[in-house]
Design an enzyme around this catalytic site. Structure first.
Site, PDB file in Angstrom:
ATOM      1  N   ILE A  14       0.753  -1.517  -0.175  1.00  0.00           N
ATOM      2  CA  ILE A  14      -0.151   0.012   0.079  1.00  0.00           C
ATOM      3  C   ILE A  14       0.971   1.443   0.140  1.00  0.00           C
ATOM      4  CG2 ILE A  14      -1.714   1.270   1.292  1.00  0.00           C
ATOM      5  CD1 ILE A  14      -2.370  -0.940  -0.043  1.00  0.00           C
ATOM      6  N   LYS A 217     -13.770   0.564   7.687  1.00  0.00           N
ATOM      7  CA  LYS A 217     -12.804  -0.239   7.255  1.00  0.00           C
ATOM      8  C   LYS A 217     -12.895  -1.806   7.297  1.00  0.00           C
ATOM      9  CE  LYS A 217      -9.435  -1.984   5.368  1.00  0.00           C
ATOM     10  NZ  LYS A 217      -8.552  -2.223   3.599  1.00  0.00           N
ATOM     11  N   CYS A 271      -5.373  -9.222   4.926  1.00  0.00           N
ATOM     12  CA  CYS A 271      -6.686  -8.663   5.623  1.00  0.00           C
ATOM     13  C   CYS A 271      -8.350  -8.716   5.535  1.00  0.00           C
ATOM     14  CB  CYS A 271      -7.302  -7.300   3.987  1.00  0.00           C
ATOM     15  SG  CYS A 271      -5.691  -6.500   2.968  1.00  0.00           S
ATOM     16  N   PHE A 336      -3.064 -16.500  -2.782  1.00  0.00           N
ATOM     17  CA  PHE A 336      -4.015 -16.621  -1.504  1.00  0.00           C
ATOM     18  C   PHE A 336      -4.612 -16.081  -3.135  1.00  0.00           C
ATOM     19  CE2 PHE A 336      -3.057 -11.829  -1.007  1.00  0.00           C
ATOM     20  CZ  PHE A 336      -4.407 -11.388  -1.492  1.00  0.00           C
ATOM     21  N   LYS A 418     -11.976 -24.790  -7.187  1.00  0.00           N
ATOM     22  CA  LYS A 418     -13.037 -22.876  -7.417  1.00  0.00           C
ATOM     23  C   LYS A 418     -13.617 -23.610  -8.359  1.00  0.00           C
ATOM     24  CE  LYS A 418     -11.980 -19.576  -6.712  1.00  0.00           C
ATOM     25  NZ  LYS A 418     -12.778 -19.024  -5.177  1.00  0.00           N
TER      26      LYS A 418
HETATM   27  N1  SAJ Z   1     -12.600 -15.251  -1.794  1.00  0.00           N
HETATM   28  C1  SAJ Z   1     -13.352 -16.504  -2.385  1.00  0.00           C
HETATM   29  N2  SAJ Z   1     -13.860 -16.245  -2.193  1.00  0.00           N
HETATM   30  C2  SAJ Z   1     -15.207 -15.385  -3.342  1.00  0.00           C
HETATM   31  C3  SAJ Z   1     -13.937 -13.489  -3.300  1.00  0.00           C
HETATM   32  C4  SAJ Z   1     -12.672 -13.852  -2.552  1.00  0.00           C
HETATM   33  O1  SAJ Z   1     -13.267 -17.165  -1.127  1.00  0.00           O
HETATM   34  O2  SAJ Z   1     -16.241 -14.609  -3.321  1.00  0.00           O
HETATM   35  C5  SAJ Z   1     -10.760 -14.939  -1.496  1.00  0.00           C
HETATM   36  C6  SAJ Z   1     -10.064 -15.279  -1.935  1.00  0.00           C
HETATM   37  O3  SAJ Z   1      -9.299 -16.023  -3.003  1.00  0.00           O
HETATM   38  C7  SAJ Z   1      -9.094 -14.884  -1.131  1.00  0.00           C
HETATM   39  C8  SAJ Z   1      -9.778 -14.162  -0.304  1.00  0.00           C
HETATM   40  O4  SAJ Z   1     -11.587 -14.294  -0.275  1.00  0.00           O
HETATM   41  O5  SAJ Z   1      -7.821 -16.049  -0.445  1.00  0.00           O
HETATM   42  C9  SAJ Z   1      -9.756 -12.178  -0.312  1.00  0.00           C
HETATM   43  O6  SAJ Z   1      -9.524 -11.803  -1.890  1.00  0.00           O
HETATM   44  P1  SAJ Z   1     -10.404 -10.193  -2.022  1.00  0.00           P
HETATM   45  O7  SAJ Z   1      -9.951 -10.376  -3.123  1.00  0.00           O
HETATM   46  O8  SAJ Z   1     -11.767 -10.525  -1.418  1.00  0.00           O
HETATM   47  O9  SAJ Z   1      -9.876  -9.679  -1.009  1.00  0.00           O
HETATM   48  P2  SAJ Z   1      -8.244  -8.891  -0.654  1.00  0.00           P
HETATM   49  O10 SAJ Z   1      -8.335  -9.090   0.418  1.00  0.00           O
HETATM   50  O11 SAJ Z   1      -7.336  -8.845  -1.792  1.00  0.00           O
HETATM   51  O12 SAJ Z   1      -8.193  -7.846   0.038  1.00  0.00           O
HETATM   52  C10 SAJ Z   1      -9.181  -6.637  -0.057  1.00  0.00           C
HETATM   53  C11 SAJ Z   1     -10.492  -6.139  -0.701  1.00  0.00           C
HETATM   54  N3  SAJ Z   1     -11.836  -5.278   0.344  1.00  0.00           N
HETATM   55  C12 SAJ Z   1     -13.000  -5.882  -0.016  1.00  0.00           C
HETATM   56  O13 SAJ Z   1     -12.896  -6.380  -1.141  1.00  0.00           O
HETATM   57  C13 SAJ Z   1     -14.485  -5.500   0.653  1.00  0.00           C
HETATM   58  C14 SAJ Z   1      -9.781  -4.535  -0.723  1.00  0.00           C
HETATM   59  O14 SAJ Z   1     -10.159  -3.833  -1.199  1.00  0.00           O
HETATM   60  C15 SAJ Z   1      -9.263  -4.173   0.576  1.00  0.00           C
HETATM   61  O15 SAJ Z   1      -8.208  -2.928   0.299  1.00  0.00           O
HETATM   62  C16 SAJ Z   1      -8.117  -4.974   1.292  1.00  0.00           C
HETATM   63  O16 SAJ Z   1      -8.916  -6.040   1.981  1.00  0.00           O
HETATM   64  C17 SAJ Z   1      -7.336  -4.266   2.301  1.00  0.00           C
HETATM   65  O17 SAJ Z   1      -6.398  -4.113   2.027  1.00  0.00           O
HETATM   66  O18 SAJ Z   1      -7.892  -4.480   3.575  1.00  0.00           O
END
Ligand code: SAJ
Length: 422
Positions: A14, A217, A271, A336, A418
């Site tokens: 970030i 957040k 996160c 991840f 997946k």
């Molecule tokens: N995942 C699933 N199923 C889904 C979506 C995601 O299993 O349908 C999993 C992903 O594979 C991964 C995890 O969830 O392992 C998190 O991935 P993500 O794409 O949902 O989120 P992050 O961790 O990359 O980023 C999140 C985001 N938050 C939200 O969407 C509410 C991002 O906007 C934030 O800035 C970030 O966390 C953060 O830094 O907090």
């Protein structure tokens, strides 16, 4: 703009893009990081992380002289703290509690160079109350200056929380386009922070108080965690009763007010799998749903490993001459989430590592976004998808990278977390 020099503390996923965005607007930026290697790489105009388009922006910012990295803070007009906030096990319960030691260390280091008129912004995702702690750590270090908790809008130093909300893999676009929530310790703090972010943010900067910004957040990420837990729970139910969860979700999502997310091998990243605990640790009795969602998502990797064990048992039943040593497993994807290189807090990585510890046969890993396997997976072999498909007996799809989605795979012993090869 009243900010001539901006300092960003923590040049990670970030901090570095944020520093680069200010620098790209021709503002002098001093990036500070304790990692000497990261500092050296950035000062060469290169980057130590993978994030699309970031390399070009950092290269331009460094060569044009707007961005430099250093290990020691220097005076600036605004300081943005973007260091990690991991969690640690609670000494009292089995829950996790936030570890603010990196934020505290950052405060102590910038306190030495603070001057009247400066603005300090906490960007790190933090439990409610963390920004007020920043204010008190700074005031303990600098008794010669006044802070908002003492002097309100007359304070020498303004303090605000502005949580980052960008999606890894889309950071450059989202930094500019996303709305920002800004919570100042006073209205003046919020306004000054808004002026700062307007240097590059095209989304709306919405002002609130500091505690609401902190909880906003955490709420965003907890909301996503709960939604994914619902999808993961459905995947267990469907597996038990013989229904295709992917088709089920597709059908249910045709309802105009239903939008179920996708199941997977678990929830990773630093996160979504972490931040909900910041709410639970503060309000354990009230956050039952948030905690259950965490536990549901955290239990998914074990369920996946049990599926692999079952496949091995079935395979041995079909080929009685084979021993477990003769059976090889291919893991497709280690990061991840799709199309990034980040292995931290990755359920896919955890599953592969666990398999290398438990299984005596060969483990192949296919991960197009990394060049070599980390030390902890040294007994596995990094191969390309075709080799793994040719050689392995059991196939475990873990991350839906674009490369994998475009392949057509039909295998008898396939566990597809997946749903892209089913
Ligand atoms: N995942 C699933 N199923 C889904 C979506 C995601 O299993 O349908 C999993 C992903 O594979 C991964 C995890 O969830 O392992 C998190 O991935 P993500 O794409 O949902 O989120 P992050 O961790 O990359 O980023 C999140 C985001 N938050 C939200 O969407 C509410 C991002 O906007 C934030 O800035 C970030 O966390 C953060 O830094 O907090």
């Amino acid at each position: 703009m009243s900010f001539k020099t901006i300092s960003v503390i923590g040049l990670g996923y970030i901090g570095l893009p944020t520093a680069a965005m200010f620098a790209s607007r021709k503002i002098k930026v001093i990036g500070v990081d304790v990692n000497k290697n990261a500092v050296d790489i950035i000062n060469k105009g290169q980057i130590h992380i993978i994030e699309p388009e970031l390399d070009i922006i950092v290269h331009a910012a460094v060569t044009e002289g707007y961005l430099k990295a250093t290990s020691k803070p220097e005076p600036a007009d605004a300081f943005l703290i973007a260091v990690p906030t991991p969690f640690k096990s609670s000494e009292l319960t089995s829950d996790f509690v936030p570890d603010l030691s990196f934020i505290e260390a950052a405060c102590k280091s910038i306190a030495t160079v603070l001057k009247p008129g400066d603005l300090v912004i906490l960007e790190s995702t933090s439990p409610v109350g963390a920004t007020e702690k920043v204010a008190s750590w700074l005031s303990e270090e600098r008794t010669d200056l006044t802070f908002p908790q003492q002097a309100g809008h007359e304070a020498d130093v303004n303090i605000a929380h502005c949580p980052e909300r960008v999606l890894p893999g889309h950071v450059v676009r989202e930094l500019v386009a996303n709305d920002r929530v800004i919570g100042g310790m006073t209205a003046r703090c919020s306004e000054r922070a808004q002026e700062l972010y307007k240097a590059f943010v095209e989304g709306e900067c919405v002002l609130t108080n500091v505690r609401t910004a902190e909880l906003a957040k955490l709420t965003e990420n907890a909301s996503r965690d709960v939604s994914i837990a619902f999808a993961n729970e459905l995947s267990l139910i469907c597996d038990k009763i013989g229904v295709d969860v992917w088709e089920l979700i597709r059908l249910a999502n045709r309802h105009p007010r239903v939008n179920i997310l996708q199941p997977g091998p678990g929830v990773g990243g630093h996160c979504i799998a972490v931040d909900p605990w910041f709410i639970v640790s503060e309000s354990p009795r009230e956050s039952r749903l948030i905690k259950t969602a965490r536990l549901v998502n955290d239990s998914k990797p074990t369920w996946v490993i049990d599926k692999v064990k079952l496949a091995i048992a079935e395979l041995m039943q079909q080929y009685p001459s084979k021993t477990t040593r003769d059976i090889s497993i291919a893991c497709y994807g280690l990061t991840f989430k799709p199309d990034i290189d980040d292995l931290r807090e990755s359920p896919a990585f955890q599953i592969a590592k666990n398999l290398t510890e438990y299984h005596s046969g060969l483990i192949y890993c296919v991960e197009p976004n990394i060049k070599e396997l980390p030390e902890s997976l040294s007994t596995a072999e990094l191969v390309n998808a075709n080799t793994a498909l040719e050689r392995a007996d059991v196939h475990l799809m873990l991350v839906d990278h674009s490369e994998f989605k475009s392949m057509k795979v039909e295998k008898e012993f396939l566990i597809d977390t997946k749903g892209i090869w089913i």
